[in-house]
Design a protein around this motif. Sequence first.
Motif, PDB file in Angstrom:
ATOM      1  N   ASN A  91      63.426  22.102   9.868  1.00 59.09           N
ATOM      2  CA  ASN A  91      63.638  22.931   8.653  1.00 59.09           C
ATOM      3  C   ASN A  91      64.331  22.594   7.806  1.00 59.09           C
ATOM      4  O   ASN A  91      63.661  21.844   6.664  1.00 59.09           O
ATOM      5  CB  ASN A  91      64.101  24.432   8.995  1.00 59.09           C
ATOM      6  N   THR A  92      65.606  21.539   8.567  1.00 63.30           N
ATOM      7  CA  THR A  92      65.897  20.320   7.190  1.00 63.30           C
ATOM      8  C   THR A  92      65.316  19.547   6.610  1.00 63.30           C
ATOM      9  O   THR A  92      65.480  19.258   5.301  1.00 63.30           O
ATOM     10  CB  THR A  92      67.351  19.816   7.981  1.00 63.30           C
ATOM     11  N   LEU A 131      63.029  15.944   2.992  1.00 62.23           N
ATOM     12  CA  LEU A 131      61.858  15.233   2.486  1.00 62.23           C
ATOM     13  C   LEU A 131      61.183  16.149   0.903  1.00 62.23           C
ATOM     14  O   LEU A 131      60.544  15.221   0.108  1.00 62.23           O
ATOM     15  CB  LEU A 131      61.025  15.210   3.359  1.00 62.23           C
ATOM     16  N   LEU A 132      60.578  17.065   0.747  1.00 64.53           N
ATOM     17  CA  LEU A 132      59.708  17.743  -0.439  1.00 64.53           C
ATOM     18  C   LEU A 132      60.918  17.623  -1.246  1.00 64.53           C
ATOM     19  O   LEU A 132      60.592  16.802  -2.671  1.00 64.53           O
ATOM     20  CB  LEU A 132      60.062  19.420   0.627  1.00 64.53           C
ATOM     21  N   VAL A 168      52.621  13.068 -14.006  1.00 66.74           N
ATOM     22  CA  VAL A 168      53.045  13.102 -13.141  1.00 66.74           C
ATOM     23  C   VAL A 168      54.296  13.062 -12.724  1.00 66.74           C
ATOM     24  O   VAL A 168      55.114  14.037 -12.219  1.00 66.74           O
ATOM     25  CB  VAL A 168      53.117  11.650 -12.678  1.00 66.74           C
ATOM     26  N   GLN A 169      55.223  13.907 -14.328  1.00 64.99           N
ATOM     27  CA  GLN A 169      56.294  14.267 -14.486  1.00 64.99           C
ATOM     28  C   GLN A 169      56.094  15.566 -13.603  1.00 64.99           C
ATOM     29  O   GLN A 169      57.029  16.497 -12.640  1.00 64.99           O
ATOM     30  CB  GLN A 169      57.249  14.106 -15.340  1.00 64.99           C
ATOM     31  N   GLY A 170      55.549  16.616 -14.607  1.00 65.56           N
ATOM     32  CA  GLY A 170      55.149  18.060 -13.747  1.00 65.56           C
ATOM     33  C   GLY A 170      53.980  18.890 -12.722  1.00 65.56           C
ATOM     34  O   GLY A 170      55.305  18.953 -12.115  1.00 65.56           O
ATOM     35  N   PHE A 171      53.862  17.114 -12.244  1.00 67.09           N
ATOM     36  CA  PHE A 171      53.871  17.614 -10.420  1.00 67.09           C
ATOM     37  C   PHE A 171      54.448  17.188  -9.634  1.00 67.09           C
ATOM     38  O   PHE A 171      55.015  18.208  -8.912  1.00 67.09           O
ATOM     39  CB  PHE A 171      53.235  16.108  -9.975  1.00 67.09           C
ATOM     40  N   ALA A 172      55.823  16.278 -10.712  1.00 69.31           N
ATOM     41  CA  ALA A 172      57.527  16.001  -9.456  1.00 69.31           C
ATOM     42  C   ALA A 172      57.664  17.678  -9.506  1.00 69.31           C
ATOM     43  O   ALA A 172      58.687  17.595  -8.399  1.00 69.31           O
ATOM     44  CB  ALA A 172      57.942  15.035 -10.297  1.00 69.31           C
ATOM     45  N   TYR A 173      58.132  18.248 -10.619  1.00 68.50           N
ATOM     46  CA  TYR A 173      58.776  19.261 -10.618  1.00 68.50           C
ATOM     47  C   TYR A 173      58.198  20.442 -10.335  1.00 68.50           C
ATOM     48  O   TYR A 173      58.400  21.442  -9.429  1.00 68.50           O
ATOM     49  CB  TYR A 173      58.952  19.724 -13.119  1.00 68.50           C
ATOM     50  N   LEU A 174      56.876  20.205  -9.888  1.00 70.66           N
ATOM     51  CA  LEU A 174      55.927  21.310  -8.842  1.00 70.66           C
ATOM     52  C   LEU A 174      56.976  20.988  -7.689  1.00 70.66           C
ATOM     53  O   LEU A 174      57.377  22.146  -6.394  1.00 70.66           O
ATOM     54  CB  LEU A 174      54.874  20.730  -9.237  1.00 70.66           C
ATOM     55  N   ILE A 175      56.566  19.920  -7.030  1.00 74.38           N
ATOM     56  CA  ILE A 175      57.410  19.514  -5.989  1.00 74.38           C
ATOM     57  C   ILE A 175      58.945  20.630  -5.647  1.00 74.38           C
ATOM     58  O   ILE A 175      58.926  20.338  -4.267  1.00 74.38           O
ATOM     59  CB  ILE A 175      57.427  18.316  -5.274  1.00 74.38           C
ATOM     60  N   ILE A 176      59.370  19.707  -6.680  1.00 74.63           N
ATOM     61  CA  ILE A 176      61.014  20.309  -6.811  1.00 74.63           C
ATOM     62  C   ILE A 176      61.078  21.877  -6.406  1.00 74.63           C
ATOM     63  O   ILE A 176      61.386  21.969  -5.828  1.00 74.63           O
ATOM     64  CB  ILE A 176      61.980  19.999  -7.787  1.00 74.63           C
ATOM     65  N   PHE A 177      60.223  22.558  -7.478  1.00 74.47           N
ATOM     66  CA  PHE A 177      60.204  24.133  -7.238  1.00 74.47           C
ATOM     67  C   PHE A 177      59.828  24.251  -6.221  1.00 74.47           C
ATOM     68  O   PHE A 177      60.490  25.369  -5.762  1.00 74.47           O
ATOM     69  CB  PHE A 177      59.062  24.625  -7.980  1.00 74.47           C
ATOM     70  N   ILE A 178      58.469  23.991  -5.359  1.00 70.36           N
ATOM     71  CA  ILE A 178      58.653  24.712  -3.915  1.00 70.36           C
ATOM     72  C   ILE A 178      59.547  23.808  -3.183  1.00 70.36           C
ATOM     73  O   ILE A 178      59.224  24.764  -1.914  1.00 70.36           O
ATOM     74  CB  ILE A 178      56.874  23.500  -3.930  1.00 70.36           C
ATOM     75  N   ILE A 180      71.693  21.230   1.755  1.00 67.90           N
ATOM     76  CA  ILE A 180      69.919  20.535   2.305  1.00 67.90           C
ATOM     77  C   ILE A 180      69.703  19.882   0.951  1.00 67.90           C
ATOM     78  O   ILE A 180      69.263  19.327   1.390  1.00 67.90           O
ATOM     79  CB  ILE A 180      69.906  22.674   2.364  1.00 67.90           C
ATOM     80  N   THR A 181      69.975  21.336  -0.780  1.00 67.36           N
ATOM     81  CA  THR A 181      68.832  20.503  -1.336  1.00 67.36           C
ATOM     82  C   THR A 181      69.844  19.513  -2.044  1.00 67.36           C
ATOM     83  O   THR A 181      69.940  18.101  -3.093  1.00 67.36           O
ATOM     84  CB  THR A 181      69.361  21.029  -2.707  1.00 67.36           C
ATOM     85  N   PHE A 182      71.619  18.555  -1.378  1.00 73.84           N
ATOM     86  CA  PHE A 182      72.133  17.714  -1.695  1.00 73.84           C
ATOM     87  C   PHE A 182      71.458  16.703  -0.768  1.00 73.84           C
ATOM     88  O   PHE A 182      71.395  15.738  -1.309  1.00 73.84           O
ATOM     89  CB  PHE A 182      73.783  17.861  -1.811  1.00 73.84           C
ATOM     90  N   LEU A 183      71.334  16.720  -0.004  1.00 75.46           N
ATOM     91  CA  LEU A 183      70.569  16.053   1.607  1.00 75.46           C
ATOM     92  C   LEU A 183      69.160  15.243   1.030  1.00 75.46           C
ATOM     93  O   LEU A 183      68.559  13.888   0.552  1.00 75.46           O
ATOM     94  CB  LEU A 183      70.911  16.595   2.881  1.00 75.46           C
ATOM     95  N   GLY A 184      69.215  16.636  -0.036  1.00 77.22           N
ATOM     96  CA  GLY A 184      67.022  16.273  -0.779  1.00 77.22           C
ATOM     97  C   GLY A 184      67.623  15.253  -2.152  1.00 77.22           C
ATOM     98  O   GLY A 184      66.690  14.288  -1.957  1.00 77.22           O
ATOM     99  N   GLY A 185      68.240  15.904  -2.403  1.00 74.48           N
ATOM    100  CA  GLY A 185      68.989  14.386  -4.060  1.00 74.48           C
ATOM    101  C   GLY A 185      69.562  13.005  -3.434  1.00 74.48           C
ATOM    102  O   GLY A 185      68.466  12.350  -4.124  1.00 74.48           O
ATOM    103  N   VAL A 186      69.870  13.212  -2.158  1.00 75.31           N
ATOM    104  CA  VAL A 186      70.608  11.959  -1.485  1.00 75.31           C
ATOM    105  C   VAL A 186      69.199  10.918  -0.884  1.00 75.31           C
ATOM    106  O   VAL A 186      69.146   9.918  -2.037  1.00 75.31           O
ATOM    107  CB  VAL A 186      71.606  12.002  -0.553  1.00 75.31           C
ATOM    108  N   THR A 187      68.313  11.783  -0.670  1.00 72.13           N
ATOM    109  CA  THR A 187      67.402  11.075   0.012  1.00 72.13           C
ATOM    110  C   THR A 187      65.672  10.623  -0.762  1.00 72.13           C
ATOM    111  O   THR A 187      65.595   9.392  -1.282  1.00 72.13           O
ATOM    112  CB  THR A 187      66.300  12.205   0.924  1.00 72.13           C
ATOM    113  N   GLY A 188      66.117  12.260  -2.430  1.00 74.69           N
ATOM    114  CA  GLY A 188      65.626  11.301  -3.393  1.00 74.69           C
ATOM    115  C   GLY A 188      65.774   9.976  -4.218  1.00 74.69           C
ATOM    116  O   GLY A 188      65.104   8.809  -4.823  1.00 74.69           O
ATOM    117  N   PHE A 189      66.892   9.768  -4.046  1.00 75.08           N
ATOM    118  CA  PHE A 189      68.036   8.652  -5.102  1.00 75.08           C
ATOM    119  C   PHE A 189      67.185   7.585  -3.946  1.00 75.08           C
ATOM    120  O   PHE A 189      66.615   6.743  -5.072  1.00 75.08           O
ATOM    121  CB  PHE A 189      69.199   9.243  -5.050  1.00 75.08           C
TER     122      PHE A 189
END
Lengths: 208, 417
Positions: B17-18, B23-24, B289-299, B343-352
């Motif tokens: 799950n994590t 990744l998402l 593209v940005q809208g798509f990114a925000y959609l992924i972040i929302f999901i 969890i979201t911090f891990l996601g943030g670091v991954t994205g960064f």
Amino acid sequence: MVRIQGLSYQYPGAQQVNYPDWEVTQGDHSLILGGSGCGKTTLLHLLAGLLKSQQGELTVAGTSLPSLGGAKLDAFRGRNIGLIFQKPHLINTLSVIDNLKLAQYLAQLPQDHNRIDHVLGALDITEKSKSKVFELSQGQQQRVAIARAVLNQPKVVMADEPTASLDDQNAFNVLDTLEEQANDNKASLIIATHDQRIKDRIKTQLEL
Amino acid sequence: MNLIVLSWNYIKGQKLNTLLNTLLLGFGIAIIVVLLLVSTQVQDKFTRNAQGIDMVVGAKGSPLQIILCNIFHIDFPTGNIPLEDAIWLSRQRLIAEAIPLALGDSYRTIRIVGTNHKYVGHYGGKLAEGKLWSGDLQVTLGAQAAMTLGMGIGDTFSGEHGMSEGGHVHEGHDYEVVGILQPSGTALDNLILSNIESVWIMHEEEEEGEDHDHHAHTDDELIDNPFGIKIYHDLEDKEITSLILKYRGPMAAVQLPRMINARGNLQAASPAFEMARLLNIVGIGVDVVQGFAYLIIFIAGLSVFIALYNSLKERRYDLAIMRSMGASRMKLLVHIILEGMIITFLGGVTGFILGHGVVELIGMMTGEGAQVSVTGRIFLSEELLIIVVSFALGVVAALIPAITAYRTDISKVLAKG
């Protein structure tokens, strides 16, 4: 140590249960007896402050529980009451030693490794301290649960049907351990049960 | 033991799950980081190159093309303008400075620009070694150009016609490198600079062939011009590609374009206006593209929420037991929110990391030689916002599960088991 007077409780849409007046002195052990549905667990939860009493007086370790509320009641419970249930209910993601550290942390007590080692030793589970909970046998898990209940040296140890699902041999083992640990920690032991096997072991009884 | 360790242990217990949630969210944030880094660097480069240039005058055609070709050196010229017109224009009182450019040749895809020393001065170019060109067929290399070509002072080469590789080679006239500029972060870095006469020499040869009359000129035949170009006899067949202009005052912006566009083959182009227009066009793509990114972040946020919410069903006893051990309702609330935040911090670091890695990869693939190169090794203050946003997302995703944990009826849960 524990004193109730004119205590009653009513679940929404159910009949009100009135409890007889009752007193347990410090260090004494006692049983709360009665068949299913007579309100044993409810009384135990009231005594432990897990349920808020609606009527009557209720004093545990010199403190009137109805006067406490919210986080103060939680903190009081963490330091003065050790709870044991029919199943061990340990935190599965944590190791044995972390389960015990959690008990100290949540009761807002300093995390004392010597104390943890001492209790683990007393319950003969020292070599399992690093193990995950699911690696333990049922009996070992029950001992960890007892260790957790007595770790913070509570004034009262309360057990709800601790022997109900055990065979005779294990039931008496658990009972021995509970009494021994309560005595070692100078705590009163209150057991709510319908288990007839226990009846002869503890003389002070409250029949509901 | 504390709440962070506790939350972390629960997260570790839910590896798949994590991983999914990290990744998402990581992908969503990586896209935002890539857009941010690339657009900032490209815009920065554009701004630096267009700095101080009020107008570019070229041959009639697309004004955007004039800007792209003459300021950023990425598009092709629209054609040539008569030198006579350029001289006429540079003498207008509304103009503070006029720099001529003559394009058309390149060497191994790097453009050869015929101009005068003012062009170097405009971008604040400084010499690293050697000198600026002083005579015909002498060139000064931009820092990046010198590195790409691997050439130093004294080296010679033949220019190629056109801007792309494989153009006709102007044989017989070799350029000689006389100087190399320091890196300036502007268009200068990736250019080969010469005087305008050199560019003419290349092309006169082509057009007039063997018949060209190489008679000796005398200085009294020189035609006076503001660009310092040596012109003999007449101006008639002399052409340049464009003229870079700086205004003397605000009135110029009102009067000059009309005046220029009315004159023959001239076309005025404003860098500010054309860049705004270009970014507007590109902006639609970026927005999608940005809208798509925000959609992924929302999901991703939704996924974290669902994971936490589902896990609470299994954890009702854990939560009730913790309360029985002395934890307050508030502590459980914080415990669950912390879990969402970790969890979201891990996601943030991954994205960064992913975002910077991708930009660095893009930079490496487009090569150092490209006019607009990017790097993933810079960090923007806007990126701090990403950390804040990912924490906030964790809080929002965990809020409902946390409130559920807060409201757990411990007596009811414990009585059941």
